[in-house]
Design a protein around this motif. Structure first.
Motif, short mmCIF file in Angstrom:
data_model
loop_
_atom_site.label_atom_id
_atom_site.label_comp_id
_atom_site.label_asym_id
_atom_site.label_seq_id
_atom_site.Cartn_x
_atom_site.Cartn_y
_atom_site.Cartn_z
N MET A 39 0.84 -1.19 0.00
CA MET A 39 0.00 0.00 0.00
C MET A 39 0.88 1.25 0.00
SD MET A 39 -2.61 1.05 3.04
CE MET A 39 -3.98 0.07 2.47
N LYS A 40 0.35 2.32 -0.59
CA LYS A 40 1.09 3.60 -0.60
C LYS A 40 0.48 4.54 0.45
CE LYS A 40 3.53 2.83 -4.42
NZ LYS A 40 4.99 2.70 -4.39
N THR A 41 1.32 5.41 1.02
CA THR A 41 0.80 6.43 1.95
C THR A 41 1.61 7.70 1.82
OG1 THR A 41 0.21 6.92 4.25
CG2 THR A 41 2.22 5.63 3.92
N LYS A 42 0.94 8.83 1.94
CA LYS A 42 1.64 10.13 1.90
C LYS A 42 2.11 10.45 3.31
CE LYS A 42 -0.14 14.49 0.92
NZ LYS A 42 -0.82 15.48 0.09
N ALA A 43 3.36 10.89 3.45
CA ALA A 43 3.90 11.12 4.79
C ALA A 43 4.89 12.27 4.78
CB ALA A 43 4.60 9.85 5.28
N ALA A 44 5.10 12.84 5.99
CA ALA A 44 6.11 13.89 6.17
C ALA A 44 7.31 13.25 6.86
CB ALA A 44 5.55 15.03 7.01
N ILE A 45 8.47 13.28 6.19
CA ILE A 45 9.65 12.60 6.73
C ILE A 45 10.80 13.59 6.96
CG2 ILE A 45 9.00 10.49 5.50
CD1 ILE A 45 11.51 10.98 3.68
N LEU A 46 11.69 13.20 7.86
CA LEU A 46 12.93 13.93 8.08
C LEU A 46 14.07 13.02 7.63
CD1 LEU A 46 12.29 15.40 11.66
CD2 LEU A 46 12.40 16.70 9.52
N ARG A 47 14.97 13.57 6.83
CA ARG A 47 16.11 12.77 6.36
C ARG A 47 17.38 13.07 7.15
NH1 ARG A 47 15.26 10.38 1.30
NH2 ARG A 47 13.59 11.33 0.11
N LEU A 92 5.21 6.88 0.45
CA LEU A 92 5.98 5.73 0.96
C LEU A 92 5.24 4.43 0.68
CD1 LEU A 92 6.84 7.08 4.55
CD2 LEU A 92 8.30 7.11 2.51
N ASP A 93 6.01 3.34 0.70
CA ASP A 93 5.40 2.01 0.70
C ASP A 93 5.15 1.63 2.15
OD1 ASP A 93 5.56 1.45 -2.10
OD2 ASP A 93 7.75 1.35 -1.83
N MET A 134 9.52 -1.61 14.82
CA MET A 134 8.55 -2.42 15.56
C MET A 134 9.28 -3.16 16.69
SD MET A 134 5.50 -2.38 14.69
CE MET A 134 4.97 -0.98 13.77
N PRO A 135 8.54 -3.71 17.65
CA PRO A 135 9.22 -4.42 18.74
C PRO A 135 10.17 -5.52 18.25
CG PRO A 135 6.91 -4.07 19.30
CD PRO A 135 7.09 -3.58 17.90
N ASP A 136 9.90 -6.10 17.06
CA ASP A 136 10.81 -7.15 16.55
C ASP A 136 12.00 -6.57 15.79
OD1 ASP A 136 9.89 -6.36 14.08
OD2 ASP A 136 8.97 -8.28 13.56
N GLY A 137 12.14 -5.25 15.75
CA GLY A 137 13.31 -4.63 15.13
C GLY A 137 13.15 -4.32 13.65
N SER A 138 12.02 -4.70 13.04
CA SER A 138 11.86 -4.43 11.61
C SER A 138 11.00 -3.19 11.38
CB SER A 138 11.25 -5.65 10.92
OG SER A 138 9.99 -5.93 11.47
N PHE A 139 11.00 -2.70 10.14
CA PHE A 139 10.34 -1.44 9.80
C PHE A 139 9.16 -1.68 8.86
CE2 PHE A 139 14.65 -0.48 11.00
CZ PHE A 139 14.56 0.69 11.72
N ARG A 140 8.16 -0.80 8.93
CA ARG A 140 6.96 -0.96 8.08
C ARG A 140 6.88 0.08 6.97
NH1 ARG A 140 7.87 -4.76 9.99
NH2 ARG A 140 6.85 -5.90 11.68
N PHE A 141 7.63 1.20 7.12
CA PHE A 141 7.65 2.21 6.05
C PHE A 141 8.91 2.02 5.20
CE2 PHE A 141 5.37 4.98 9.29
CZ PHE A 141 4.21 5.20 8.56
N HIS A 142 8.78 2.15 3.87
CA HIS A 142 9.93 2.00 2.97
C HIS A 142 9.84 3.01 1.84
CE1 HIS A 142 10.15 -1.94 4.99
NE2 HIS A 142 8.87 -2.04 4.71
#
Ligand SMILES: NC(=O)c1ccc[n+]([C@@H]2O[C@H](COP(=O)([O-])OP(=O)(O)OC[C@H]3O[C@@H](n4cnc5c(N)ncnc54)[C@H](O)[C@@H]3O)[C@@H](O)[C@H]2O)c1
Ligand SMILES: [Zn+2]
Ligand SMILES: [Zn+2]
Length: 369
Positions: free
Chosen positions: A1-9, A20-21, A116-124
């Motif tokens: 899924m795609k989502t619009k987001a505000a990010i800091l690099r 983002l994915d 996430m608690p398991d150390g992996s990420f959901r945004f890419h």
């Protein structure tokens, strides 16, 4: 899924609006569509490098929204549920959760990595992982988050107002009620009237303080403080000191609460001199963790039994305090609507933070379509 987001690099760069994915929810996770996100100073700390997270990161840690999908093993939430997000996850069974200090839950260890608690990420983005501020990343239309960050509320709670109960309200209210343990008749000095300090004012007044002294150099902040329960408001620590001396016949404030945007040695020193013997200074505002922001003779603590108390999430328990604050809002005891001084679209986020730095808002809030 795609989502619009505000990010800091990186540090000292504005928020960037990107697509983002977003991964679907895994075990114990939910997909949330945010309704609103508050502009707290803590995200500004990430932008200006007072506190450095893992970059890139999706900002935002004050949010409320509607659950769209749940992963395996999620039993507490279902699609359609309305939730307020806690900026600290609560596992329910670590040593701290088990002893009634769930604001210090061990799951909070990675809130600045945003995994996430398991150390992996959901945004890419183009194959790169992005963290989510406080594991919730509310500056995104949608996010996949842990169910441990979600507090279900009734469907009739207006999420565009109750969003403040994700951070600003419990942090400020709890700083006065839990950390400072305000008692009827107390004199409380509150340094800095933003989204956090205004709720310390509300908390101190509701706890029965006789004198609630709000300190902020900006006139609009002092005016709002007086509307929300401050009995007095002044522009400087020096004026506060003099006023508190008069009000307490030379005894000093029972408690001082520091909710300024960036804590420094001047404000902590002023506060420690403002309180009485046996009084407490609560430090809620943040600053660069590598800077020494407390510098005064330790003998003041020894000889006058003064206490310094740090406070995270108002030293409360998210699963207890968030529903209670919602009830107080619905009962008309706690004010929220008046605290939202401007609303923005996600695209206007940098303007929102400029307005925070210019002192225009009590709280600015992003409203999603
Ligand atoms: N401990 C926690 O759990 C927690 C949670 C959220 C936010 N925070 C921190 O709390 C602080 C306040 O956040 P906010 O969103 O309310 O910020 P804000 O920028 O909206 O408000 C800060 C206010 O402090 C005033 N101020 C600045 N210097 C001052 C001084 N020397 N004396 C008196 N007033 C002064 C400003 O005019 C402003 O009105 C930030 O450091 C934020 O990161 C802590
Ligand atoms: Zn916050
Ligand atoms: Zn825990």
């Amino acid at each position: 899924m795609k989502t619009k987001a505000a990010i800091l690099r990186e540090v000292n760069k504005d928020f960037e609006i990107v697509e983002l994915d977003l991964d679907p929810p895994k075990t114990g996770e939910v997909l949330i569509k945010y309704v609103a996100a508050g502009l707290c100073h803590s995200d500004e700390h990430l932008r200006h490098g007072d506190i450095v997270p893992r970059f890139p990161i999706v900002g935002g840690h004050e949010g409320a929204g509607i659950i769209e999908e749940v992963g395996e093993g999620v039993t507490r939430l279902k699609p359609g549920d309305h939730v307020i997000c806690s900026f600290l996850p609560v596992c329910g069974h670590c040593r701290f959760c088990a002893s009634g200090k769930s604001n210090l839950c061990d799951l909070g260890a990675t809130i600045l990595e945003g995994c996430m608690p398991d150390g992996s990420f959901r945004f890419h983005l183009d194959g790169e992982d992005l963290g989510a501020m406080c594991m919730i990343g509310t500056f995104s239309e949608r996010a996949t988050i842990s169910e441990t960050s979600c507090i279900k509320v009734a469907d009739d709670v207006p999420l565009d107002k109750a969003v403040l109960i994700g951070c600003g309200v419990p942090t400020g209210f709890g700083s006065a009620v839990h950390a400072a343990a305000t008692e009827p008749g107390d004199t409380i000095a509150i340094y800095g009237i933003g989204g956090i300090g205004i709720n310390a004012v509300q908390g101190a007044a509701l706890a029965g303080a006789a004198n609630v002294v709000a300190i902020d150099p900006l006139a609009n902040k002092r005016e709002m403080a007086e509307k929300m329960g401050a009995t007095h408001s002044v522009a400087s620590a020096e004026e506060a000191h003099e006023l508190v001396q008069q009000l307490t016949h030379g005894v000093g404030a029972d408690k001082a609460i520091i909710t300024v945007g960036i804590v420094d040695t001047a404000v902590t020193t002023n506060a420690i001199h403002c309180i009485r013997k046996g009084g407490t200074v609560v430090i809620t505002g943040l600053a660069d963790p590598n800077k020494n922001t407390i510098e005064f003779p330790g003998a003041l603590l020894t000889l006058f039994e003064k206490r310094i108390q740090g406070s995270l999430f108002g030293s409360g328990d998210p699963f207890k305090d968030i529903p209670r604050l919602v009830n107080m809002y619905q009962a008309g005891q706690l004010k929220l609507d008046e605290l939202i001084t401007s609303t923005y679209s996600l695209d206007q986020i940098n303007q929102g933070y400029q307005d925070l730095l210019d002192g225009k808002n009590i709280r600015g809030v992003i409203i999603y379509d």
